[in-house]
Design a protein around this motif. Structure first.
Motif, PDB file in Angstrom:
ATOM      1  N   UNK A  36       0.737  -1.230  -0.066  1.00 35.15           N
ATOM      2  CA  UNK A  36      -0.074   0.036   0.078  1.00 35.15           C
ATOM      3  C   UNK A  36       0.727   1.372  -0.113  1.00 35.15           C
ATOM      4  N   UNK A  37       0.318   2.431  -0.157  1.00 35.42           N
ATOM      5  CA  UNK A  37       0.892   3.661  -0.087  1.00 35.42           C
ATOM      6  C   UNK A  37       0.640   4.333   1.300  1.00 35.42           C
ATOM      7  N   UNK A  38       1.530   4.456   2.249  1.00 36.80           N
ATOM      8  CA  UNK A  38       1.422   5.400   3.325  1.00 36.80           C
ATOM      9  C   UNK A  38       2.112   6.506   3.328  1.00 36.80           C
ATOM     10  N   UNK A  39       1.698   7.581   4.182  1.00 34.87           N
ATOM     11  CA  UNK A  39       2.523   8.649   4.271  1.00 34.87           C
ATOM     12  C   UNK A  39       2.977   8.564   5.763  1.00 34.87           C
ATOM     13  N   UNK A  40       4.291   8.881   5.925  1.00 34.79           N
ATOM     14  CA  UNK A  40       4.951   8.811   7.028  1.00 34.79           C
ATOM     15  C   UNK A  40       5.538  10.095   7.680  1.00 34.79           C
ATOM     16  N   UNK A  41       5.096  10.208   8.761  1.00 33.50           N
ATOM     17  CA  UNK A  41       5.312  11.493   9.523  1.00 33.50           C
ATOM     18  C   UNK A  41       7.036  11.443  10.091  1.00 33.50           C
ATOM     19  N   UNK A  42       7.632  12.330   9.707  1.00 27.31           N
ATOM     20  CA  UNK A  42       9.030  12.434  10.231  1.00 27.31           C
ATOM     21  C   UNK A  42       9.278  13.518  11.433  1.00 27.31           C
ATOM     22  N   UNK A  43       8.254  13.745  11.866  1.00 28.88           N
ATOM     23  CA  UNK A  43       8.193  14.862  12.948  1.00 28.88           C
ATOM     24  C   UNK A  43       8.003  16.186  12.544  1.00 28.88           C
ATOM     25  N   UNK A  44       7.158  16.228  11.230  1.00 25.39           N
ATOM     26  CA  UNK A  44       7.069  17.574  10.621  1.00 25.39           C
ATOM     27  C   UNK A  44       6.223  18.592  11.601  1.00 25.39           C
ATOM     28  N   UNK A  45       6.652  19.912  11.534  1.00 24.14           N
ATOM     29  CA  UNK A  45       5.988  20.771  12.483  1.00 24.14           C
ATOM     30  C   UNK A  45       4.520  21.402  11.376  1.00 24.14           C
ATOM     31  N   UNK A  49      -0.364  15.593  10.931  1.00 27.51           N
ATOM     32  CA  UNK A  49       0.878  16.640  11.339  1.00 27.51           C
ATOM     33  C   UNK A  49       0.343  17.290  12.629  1.00 27.51           C
ATOM     34  N   UNK A  50      -0.969  18.060  12.398  1.00 33.82           N
ATOM     35  CA  UNK A  50      -1.531  18.678  13.662  1.00 33.82           C
ATOM     36  C   UNK A  50      -1.870  17.716  15.054  1.00 33.82           C
ATOM     37  N   UNK A  51      -1.976  16.395  14.717  1.00 32.77           N
ATOM     38  CA  UNK A  51      -2.311  15.391  15.773  1.00 32.77           C
ATOM     39  C   UNK A  51      -1.087  14.830  16.228  1.00 32.77           C
ATOM     40  N   UNK A  52      -0.089  14.892  15.373  1.00 36.40           N
ATOM     41  CA  UNK A  52       1.422  14.073  15.770  1.00 36.40           C
ATOM     42  C   UNK A  52       1.192  12.781  15.552  1.00 36.40           C
ATOM     43  N   UNK A  53       0.480  12.369  14.536  1.00 35.46           N
ATOM     44  CA  UNK A  53       0.281  10.980  14.108  1.00 35.46           C
ATOM     45  C   UNK A  53       1.344  10.552  13.366  1.00 35.46           C
ATOM     46  N   UNK A  54       1.848   9.218  13.523  1.00 38.28           N
ATOM     47  CA  UNK A  54       2.931   8.677  12.966  1.00 38.28           C
ATOM     48  C   UNK A  54       2.850   8.312  11.206  1.00 38.28           C
ATOM     49  N   UNK A  55       1.451   8.391  10.945  1.00 35.34           N
ATOM     50  CA  UNK A  55       1.496   7.776   9.594  1.00 35.34           C
ATOM     51  C   UNK A  55      -0.076   8.180   9.208  1.00 35.34           C
TER      52      UNK A  55
END
Length: 379
Positions: free
Chosen positions: A167-176, A308-314
């Motif tokens: 699948x295609x997932x977006x991964x949060x690298x700690x973006x503000x 990003x707003x909720x600081x979710x990992x993906x």
């Protein structure tokens, strides 16, 4: 199974106390008691749907130690890790592929635990128990789909064959911020996405995010029209009933975020997301008006903003769709486990899956290289 353990099947999730079931889970909204109950009580699954609940539990005395969301299937629809070709080959060889047992969440291509237990030994017992159930009930096999990687590693010891899809997932690298994320993309891709978002947001209306008590029955009426349109085009008819969305409003409104596009005070498009402890799951989209790039804005860009707003990992944006790659969603491996009663077919399947895993691994590597990230920032 140990003599002091009891394995039981349940034809309805309502027969299992919610606190016992949820106490084994990890907070994933889709394996929650309330989500599975909504599917059953809205008649989205059950008699006449090809999804017959047969949930499996293991207890020691009055204490529930393990559980599986399990269904007897009479077709292969609504699964998203498909085995239609296997069914055809099985039947050409003179076998009866259906019924089969499916450990999953109906109509939901989202990763999560399927063997709900704290103890690895109980997870092994659940795998063995499903095989015993298939043997006794005449099912052709057992399929555990969208399971975790840890669960997939347990499968071979119990005789299950691992399968790898993607699948295609977006991964949060700690973006503000979204701009923080864009800064990691190549210049050309960054400019393209800024232009795409601007064009989408210029559709002549406004975009709302609704959750909890901000959701009203009228919002679900609008979304039902969107969902019907998408369902009729994709599947011939929608999988979920209208009553399912009423159950979401009643029992899960804090678990969802509905992104709506309104024009002249009238909803024209929407995307429904579910909230987990670490992930946002994009599930359904639909519209009654076509506007350039609005689908991408509501389903993918808004989901990134929320994560990003909720600081979710993906963000897990559902099945298929290489168009997600250009929007920062990267290919990730998806795991499943498969066991069939027929020994000859099992061996043939093992050979096939070994080749498929190698090919899928290569595809994931290649697609990642094609992604929009600057070379130094690729994962």
């Amino acid at each position: 199974m140990s003599l002091d353990l009891t394995m039981t099947t349940h034809p309805a999730i309502s027969a299992i106390p919610a606190a016992d079931w949820d106490g084994l889970g990890d907070g994933n909204p889709f394996t929650s008691h309330r989500f599975l109950l909504a599917l059953e009580e809205s008649r989205s699954v059950g008699t006449g749907t090809g999804w017959q609940p047969l949930h499996l539990t293991i207890q020691r005395g009055a204490t529930m130690l393990g559980a599986v969301p399990l269904y007897a299937k009479s077709h292969s629809q609504g699964e998203y890790i498909f085995d239609h070709a296997w069914a055809q080959a099985y039947q050409r060889a003179g076998g009866r592929y259906y019924p089969k047992l499916q450990a999953t969440v109906p109509f939901t291509p989202a990763t999560g635990a399927r063997l709900l237990a704290r103890d690895p030994a109980i997870r092994q017992a659940l795998l063995a128990g499903m095989c015993q159930l298939a043997e006794r009930g005449g099912a052709s096999g057992v399929h555990v789909t969208f399971c975790t990687e840890a669960e997939a590693r347990l499968g071979p010891e119990a005789g299950f064959l691992p399968r790898l899809t993607q699948q295609f997932h977006w991964l949060n690298r700690g973006y503000a911020s979204y701009d923080d994320f864009l800064a990691q993309l190549s210049s050309r891709k960054r400019k393209a996405l800024r232009k795409e978002r601007q064009r989408a947001q210029d559709f002549g209306g406004r975009i709302l995010r609704l959750t909890g008590d901000d959701l009203r029955p009228a919002h679900w009426d609008a979304f039902w029209a969107f969902y019907q349109d998408t369902g009729s085009r994709k599947w011939g008819q929608p999988y979920l009933t209208r009553a399912f969305f009423d159950r979401l409003q009643q029992d899960m409104r804090d678990d969802v975020i509905l992104v709506l596009a309104e024009r002249d005070g009238r909803p024209i498009a929407g995307a429904l997301n579910f909230l987990g402890p670490e992930a946002l799951y994009g599930r359904y989209w639909g519209c009654i008006e076509d506007h350039a790039f609005l689908h991408f804005e509501l389903c993918y860009h808004q989901a990134i903003d929320i994560a990003i707003e909720r600081r979710l990992a993906r963000v897990e944006a559902g099945a298929q769709g290489e168009h997600k790659l250009a929007r920062g969603y990267l290919p990730v491996p998806i795991h499943s486990l498969h066991w069939v009663r027929d020994a000859g077919f099992h061996r043939a399947l093992e050979d096939y899956l070994q080749q498929e895993r190698a090919a899928m691994g290569s595809d994931i590597d290649l697609l990642t290289e094609w992604g929009p990230f600057r070379r130094a920032d690729r994962v």
